[in-house]
Design a protein around this motif. Structure first.
Motif, mmCIF file in Angstrom:
data_model
loop_
_atom_site.group_PDB
_atom_site.id
_atom_site.type_symbol
_atom_site.label_atom_id
_atom_site.label_comp_id
_atom_site.label_asym_id
_atom_site.label_seq_id
_atom_site.Cartn_x
_atom_site.Cartn_y
_atom_site.Cartn_z
ATOM 1 N N GLU A 1 0.813 -1.223 0.000
ATOM 2 C CA GLU A 1 0.000 0.000 0.000
ATOM 3 C C GLU A 1 0.847 1.273 0.000
ATOM 4 O O GLU A 1 0.495 2.259 -0.622
ATOM 5 C CB GLU A 1 -0.930 0.004 1.215
ATOM 6 N N VAL A 2 1.970 1.248 0.707
ATOM 7 C CA VAL A 2 2.762 2.466 0.864
ATOM 8 C C VAL A 2 3.297 2.970 -0.478
ATOM 9 O O VAL A 2 3.380 4.176 -0.706
ATOM 10 C CB VAL A 2 3.894 2.278 1.902
ATOM 11 N N GLU A 3 3.633 2.059 -1.374
ATOM 12 C CA GLU A 3 4.180 2.462 -2.675
ATOM 13 C C GLU A 3 3.192 3.261 -3.515
ATOM 14 O O GLU A 3 3.588 3.966 -4.441
ATOM 15 C CB GLU A 3 4.637 1.235 -3.480
ATOM 16 N N LEU A 4 1.918 3.156 -3.197
ATOM 17 C CA LEU A 4 0.869 3.854 -3.951
ATOM 18 C C LEU A 4 0.586 5.255 -3.412
ATOM 19 O O LEU A 4 -0.217 5.984 -3.993
ATOM 20 C CB LEU A 4 -0.417 3.024 -3.926
ATOM 21 N N GLN A 5 1.216 5.625 -2.310
ATOM 22 C CA GLN A 5 0.890 6.887 -1.647
ATOM 23 C C GLN A 5 1.580 8.075 -2.304
ATOM 24 O O GLN A 5 2.759 8.005 -2.652
ATOM 25 C CB GLN A 5 1.297 6.821 -0.175
ATOM 26 N N PRO A 6 0.873 9.186 -2.474
ATOM 27 C CA PRO A 6 1.507 10.394 -3.009
ATOM 28 C C PRO A 6 2.661 10.830 -2.112
ATOM 29 O O PRO A 6 2.538 10.837 -0.884
ATOM 30 C CB PRO A 6 0.378 11.437 -2.971
ATOM 31 N N GLY A 7 3.787 11.131 -2.697
ATOM 32 C CA GLY A 7 4.941 11.596 -1.944
ATOM 33 C C GLY A 7 5.853 10.495 -1.437
ATOM 34 O O GLY A 7 6.931 10.779 -0.914
ATOM 35 N N PHE A 8 5.467 9.238 -1.596
ATOM 36 C CA PHE A 8 6.335 8.127 -1.187
ATOM 37 C C PHE A 8 7.490 8.007 -2.182
ATOM 38 O O PHE A 8 7.291 8.063 -3.386
ATOM 39 C CB PHE A 8 5.550 6.818 -1.156
ATOM 40 N N LEU A 9 8.716 7.823 -1.649
ATOM 41 C CA LEU A 9 9.892 7.691 -2.508
ATOM 42 C C LEU A 9 10.530 6.308 -2.441
ATOM 43 O O LEU A 9 10.919 5.759 -3.465
ATOM 44 C CB LEU A 9 10.932 8.760 -2.152
ATOM 45 N N SER A 10 10.669 5.730 -1.235
ATOM 46 C CA SER A 10 11.314 4.412 -1.143
ATOM 47 C C SER A 10 11.068 3.777 0.212
ATOM 48 O O SER A 10 10.714 4.451 1.177
ATOM 49 C CB SER A 10 12.819 4.527 -1.381
ATOM 50 N N LEU A 11 11.279 2.453 0.264
ATOM 51 C CA LEU A 11 11.219 1.683 1.491
ATOM 52 C C LEU A 11 12.370 0.682 1.456
ATOM 53 O O LEU A 11 12.622 0.059 0.425
ATOM 54 C CB LEU A 11 9.895 0.921 1.602
ATOM 55 N N GLU A 12 13.071 0.553 2.580
ATOM 56 C CA GLU A 12 14.133 -0.436 2.715
ATOM 57 C C GLU A 12 13.990 -1.107 4.074
ATOM 58 O O GLU A 12 13.704 -0.449 5.068
ATOM 59 C CB GLU A 12 15.512 0.212 2.635
ATOM 60 N N VAL A 13 14.191 -2.424 4.102
ATOM 61 C CA VAL A 13 14.225 -3.183 5.354
ATOM 62 C C VAL A 13 15.668 -3.643 5.525
ATOM 63 O O VAL A 13 16.191 -4.390 4.693
ATOM 64 C CB VAL A 13 13.257 -4.384 5.314
ATOM 65 N N LEU A 14 16.313 -3.190 6.597
ATOM 66 C CA LEU A 14 17.723 -3.475 6.849
ATOM 67 C C LEU A 14 17.862 -4.401 8.045
ATOM 68 O O LEU A 14 17.168 -4.229 9.050
ATOM 69 C CB LEU A 14 18.485 -2.177 7.132
ATOM 70 N N ARG A 15 18.752 -5.385 7.937
ATOM 71 C CA ARG A 15 19.027 -6.322 9.034
ATOM 72 C C ARG A 15 20.447 -6.073 9.543
ATOM 73 O O ARG A 15 21.386 -5.974 8.769
ATOM 74 C CB ARG A 15 18.920 -7.761 8.540
ATOM 75 N N THR A 16 20.615 -6.004 10.858
ATOM 76 C CA THR A 16 21.931 -5.831 11.451
ATOM 77 C C THR A 16 22.811 -7.029 11.115
ATOM 78 O O THR A 16 22.396 -8.168 11.288
ATOM 79 C CB THR A 16 21.833 -5.704 12.987
ATOM 80 N N VAL A 17 24.021 -6.741 10.635
ATOM 81 C CA VAL A 17 24.983 -7.814 10.384
ATOM 82 C C VAL A 17 26.245 -7.644 11.232
ATOM 83 O O VAL A 17 27.013 -8.580 11.398
ATOM 84 C CB VAL A 17 25.368 -7.938 8.892
ATOM 85 N N MET A 18 26.424 -6.432 11.781
ATOM 86 C CA MET A 18 27.600 -6.187 12.608
ATOM 87 C C MET A 18 27.349 -4.944 13.457
ATOM 88 O O MET A 18 26.735 -3.987 12.998
ATOM 89 C CB MET A 18 28.831 -5.962 11.721
ATOM 90 N N GLY A 19 27.854 -4.978 14.679
ATOM 91 C CA GLY A 19 27.756 -3.815 15.554
ATOM 92 C C GLY A 19 26.437 -3.745 16.295
ATOM 93 O O GLY A 19 25.508 -4.507 16.040
ATOM 94 N N GLY A 20 26.407 -2.849 17.236
ATOM 95 C CA GLY A 20 25.212 -2.632 18.032
ATOM 96 C C GLY A 20 25.046 -1.154 18.302
ATOM 97 O O GLY A 20 25.894 -0.345 17.947
ATOM 98 N N TRP A 21 23.962 -0.788 18.942
ATOM 99 C CA TRP A 21 23.689 0.623 19.216
ATOM 100 C C TRP A 21 24.610 1.186 20.288
ATOM 101 O O TRP A 21 24.838 2.373 20.339
ATOM 102 C CB TRP A 21 22.236 0.817 19.645
ATOM 103 N N ASP A 22 25.136 0.311 21.150
ATOM 104 C CA ASP A 22 25.956 0.795 22.256
ATOM 105 C C ASP A 22 27.452 0.725 21.989
ATOM 106 O O ASP A 22 28.239 1.060 22.853
ATOM 107 C CB ASP A 22 25.630 -0.008 23.526
#
Length: 124
Positions: A33-54
């Motif tokens: 649905e999001v791809e059909l919305q006016p003003g939408f440019l892109s969507l990416e789903v990223l998975r952590t492969v290295m490192g952490g927030w801390d």
């Protein structure tokens, strides 16, 4: 009159170990649905492969952190999406088992200094 600045949303989602394939399948099978919305440019789903927030170490073994990032032409376009019937349809049903999501949070950023490649560079 200056054009509104584009924005990026970043939804950080901590997925319990073992639920990663289910989480990724939810995004592969989503309605789009999001791809059909006016003003939408892109969507990416990223998975952590290295490192952490801390720090620079490996991510905890009990979870995998995902980042679901969308780009929008403006804050107004994103706000219109979040109040639309399409948003309710896309987010209205539980598609993950209980305990799959350990936590998360949403941040919305204005792009203040964009810089993009003119064309993709082919690997040699």
């Amino acid at each position: 009159v200056e054009a509104p600045a584009p924005i990026v949303t970043m939804n950080v989602i901590d997925v319990a170990a073992g639920f990663e394939p289910v989480f990724e399948e939810v995004f592969r099978g989503r309605a789009g649905e999001v791809e059909l919305q006016p003003g939408f440019l892109s969507l990416e789903v990223l998975r952590t492969v290295m490192g952490g927030w801390d720090g620079p170490g490996d991510a905890p073994e009990k979870q995998t952190t995902y980042l679901v990032s969308t780009r929008w032409l403006s804050q107004q376009a994103y706000a219109a999406w979040t109040t639309s019937e399409s948003f309710k349809i896309a987010h209205g049903q539980r598609r993950l088992p209980e305990g799959a999501i350990l936590g998360g949070g949403l941040r919305v950023f204005e792009i203040t200094q964009p810089s993009y490649a003119e064309a993709p560079v082919a690997s040699r």
